[in-house]
Design an enzyme around this catalytic site. Structure first.
Site, PDB file in Angstrom:
ATOM      1  N   SER A  96     107.082 -37.367  26.129  1.00 17.66           N
ATOM      2  CA  SER A  96     108.007 -37.731  27.203  1.00 17.66           C
ATOM      3  C   SER A  96     108.413 -39.183  27.023  1.00 17.66           C
ATOM      4  CB  SER A  96     107.360 -37.528  28.575  1.00 17.66           C
ATOM      5  OG  SER A  96     106.203 -38.328  28.708  1.00 17.66           O
ATOM      6  N   HIS A 110     116.422 -40.219  29.210  1.00 21.55           N
ATOM      7  CA  HIS A 110     115.116 -39.573  29.404  1.00 21.55           C
ATOM      8  C   HIS A 110     115.079 -38.308  28.561  1.00 21.55           C
ATOM      9  CE1 HIS A 110     113.144 -36.083  31.457  1.00 21.55           C
ATOM     10  NE2 HIS A 110     112.102 -36.879  31.342  1.00 21.55           N
ATOM     11  N   ASN A 112     112.042 -35.031  27.313  1.00 18.32           N
ATOM     12  CA  ASN A 112     110.697 -34.484  27.443  1.00 18.32           C
ATOM     13  C   ASN A 112     110.664 -33.150  26.726  1.00 18.32           C
ATOM     14  OD1 ASN A 112     108.885 -32.416  28.992  1.00 18.32           O
ATOM     15  ND2 ASN A 112     108.030 -34.405  29.517  1.00 18.32           N
ATOM     16  N   VAL A 113     109.632 -32.930  25.919  1.00 20.75           N
ATOM     17  CA  VAL A 113     109.374 -31.618  25.329  1.00 20.75           C
ATOM     18  C   VAL A 113     107.891 -31.335  25.469  1.00 20.75           C
ATOM     19  CG1 VAL A 113     111.321 -31.539  23.744  1.00 20.75           C
ATOM     20  CG2 VAL A 113     109.215 -32.650  23.014  1.00 20.75           C
ATOM     21  N   ARG A 114     107.531 -30.089  25.779  1.00 20.21           N
ATOM     22  CA  ARG A 114     106.138 -29.805  26.115  1.00 20.21           C
ATOM     23  C   ARG A 114     105.790 -28.337  25.858  1.00 20.21           C
ATOM     24  NH1 ARG A 114     109.229 -30.515  30.576  1.00 20.21           N
ATOM     25  NH2 ARG A 114     109.456 -28.712  31.967  1.00 20.21           N
ATOM     26  N   HIS A 148     126.790 -34.200  25.709  1.00 19.01           N
ATOM     27  CA  HIS A 148     126.741 -32.760  25.963  1.00 19.01           C
ATOM     28  C   HIS A 148     127.077 -31.946  24.717  1.00 19.01           C
ATOM     29  CE1 HIS A 148     125.827 -32.308  30.265  1.00 19.01           C
ATOM     30  NE2 HIS A 148     126.286 -33.549  30.343  1.00 19.01           N
ATOM     31  N   HIS A 178     117.666 -35.828  48.816  1.00 23.84           N
ATOM     32  CA  HIS A 178     117.839 -36.566  50.068  1.00 23.84           C
ATOM     33  C   HIS A 178     119.048 -37.503  50.027  1.00 23.84           C
ATOM     34  CE1 HIS A 178     115.396 -39.226  47.523  1.00 23.84           C
ATOM     35  NE2 HIS A 178     115.883 -40.243  48.218  1.00 23.84           N
ATOM     36  N   GLY A 261      94.859 -35.357  36.782  1.00 26.99           N
ATOM     37  CA  GLY A 261      93.970 -36.485  36.522  1.00 26.99           C
ATOM     38  C   GLY A 261      94.372 -37.263  35.298  1.00 26.99           C
ATOM     39  N   ARG A 263      96.505 -40.165  32.927  1.00 27.00           N
ATOM     40  CA  ARG A 263      96.424 -41.622  32.859  1.00 27.00           C
ATOM     41  C   ARG A 263      97.611 -42.238  33.609  1.00 27.00           C
ATOM     42  NH1 ARG A 263      97.759 -45.656  28.838  1.00 27.00           N
ATOM     43  NH2 ARG A 263      96.090 -47.207  28.618  1.00 27.00           N
TER      44      ARG A 263
END
Length: 312
Positions: A96, A110, A112-114, A148, A178, A261, A263
């Protein structure tokens, strides 16, 4: 075994290689600073490598994080769509990153790959997720189209409908509810990807990580030498405040990290070093800031509206 360790171990190595390519490219762009490399271990299981570049010539702060963690209870932020896996043993890994440029002429980015693997009552499950999105501070149609275009190309391995689906998902996900506005101009976002097979999903996910780099570097190079005004800098800090609001209130990756939990320093590296808020702030009529808020921070068919050729 509760998951395919050889699959996961191979993917973890490829994620480390992706992290190294991205940090090397960003260091070359910045030219003044190098990444601080911080290897860490998680007491509950696993660890990772956090790379942070601060106070560079181009990047005020750039964070690129790799993590590979495991534990006995899958966090609720990851199991909401998989109720049968609530509280199951899991292994989660990913890269990330968030890049906060110094100049407001260069957008924040930004990616992210997971991969998440878990073992519930019904057996083992795995799924991929990730994507990338862009947060500009100055309206630039060329950037939106090129961004894109790369996103669409990255999705072609999954078929012609994947880009449309993942773009719409990105627009929805990165909405600051919001405020009633999007965080930026979007990109692609996907989660719970487990079809058609592991190899295809892995190839696509790694391709998304590379496509982010291929899309962002030309945008940085396009704007790196442009002068900016104090008004543009103040607007950048104001919009960074919105970035903070989204990450702390809605971002599933932040929630997963804290709930598992993880870091804290690595999880919150996505936050900008400086931000500001203004009570009922409004842009000047006819200003570029008004154009950005009115015409860019909403879902748009960037490729279709521009009549762009989406194949390079």
């Amino acid at each position: 075994m509760i998951w395919q360790d050889d699959w996961a171990d191979a993917f973890a190595m490829e994620l480390r290689q992706l992290q190294a390519r991205i940090t090397a490219a960003l260091e070359a762009l910045d030219g003044a600073r190098r990444f601080l490399v911080d290897d860490w271990q998680r007491e509950a299981g696993g660890g990772g490598r956090t790379c942070v570049l601060s106070e560079g010539a181009l990047f005020e702060q750039a964070g690129v994080n790799f993590s590979d963690v495991h534990g006995g209870i899958l966090p609720t932020s990851a199991s909401a769509r998989h109720p049968d896996l609530g509280g199951a043993p899991f292994r989660a890994m990913g890269v990330s990153l968030v890049i906060h440029p110094r100049s407001p002429r260069i957008p924040t980015s930004h990616a992210n790959v997971r991969l998440i693997m878990a073992h519930g009552k019904a057996g083992s499950r795995w799924w991929f997720g990730g994507g990338f999105d862009l947060t500009p501070y100055v309206p630039c149609l060329e950037d939106a189209i090129s961004w894109h275009r790369k996103a669409k190309a990255a999705c072609e391995i999954l078929g012609p409908q994947a880009y449309d689906s993942y773009k719409a998902w990105c627009d929805e996900y990165f909405t600051i509810r919001h405020r009633g506005e999007t965080r930026g101009i979007g990109g692609i976002f996907f989660d719970d990807l487990d079809q058609p097979d592991f190899a295809t999903c892995k190839t696509f996910t790694l391709g998304v990580g590379q496509a982010y780099l291929d899309a962002y570097v030309p945008i940085v190079e396009r704007h790196r030498d442009e002068p900016h005004t104090e008004q543009e800098r103040l607007f950048q800090l104001y919009r960074r405040g919105r970035y903070v609001e989204f990450n702390l209130l809605y971002d599933r990756g932040t929630r997963f990290g804290l709930e598992s939990g993880g870091r804290t320093e690595s999880i919150l590296m996505s936050l900008p070093p400086l931000a500001r808020w203004g009570y009922q702030w409004q842009p000047e009529p006819g200003s570029p800031q008004e154009t950005l808020l009115r015409d860019f921070l909403r879902p748009r068919d960037w490729l279709g509206e521009a009549g762009a050729n989406t194949h390079e």
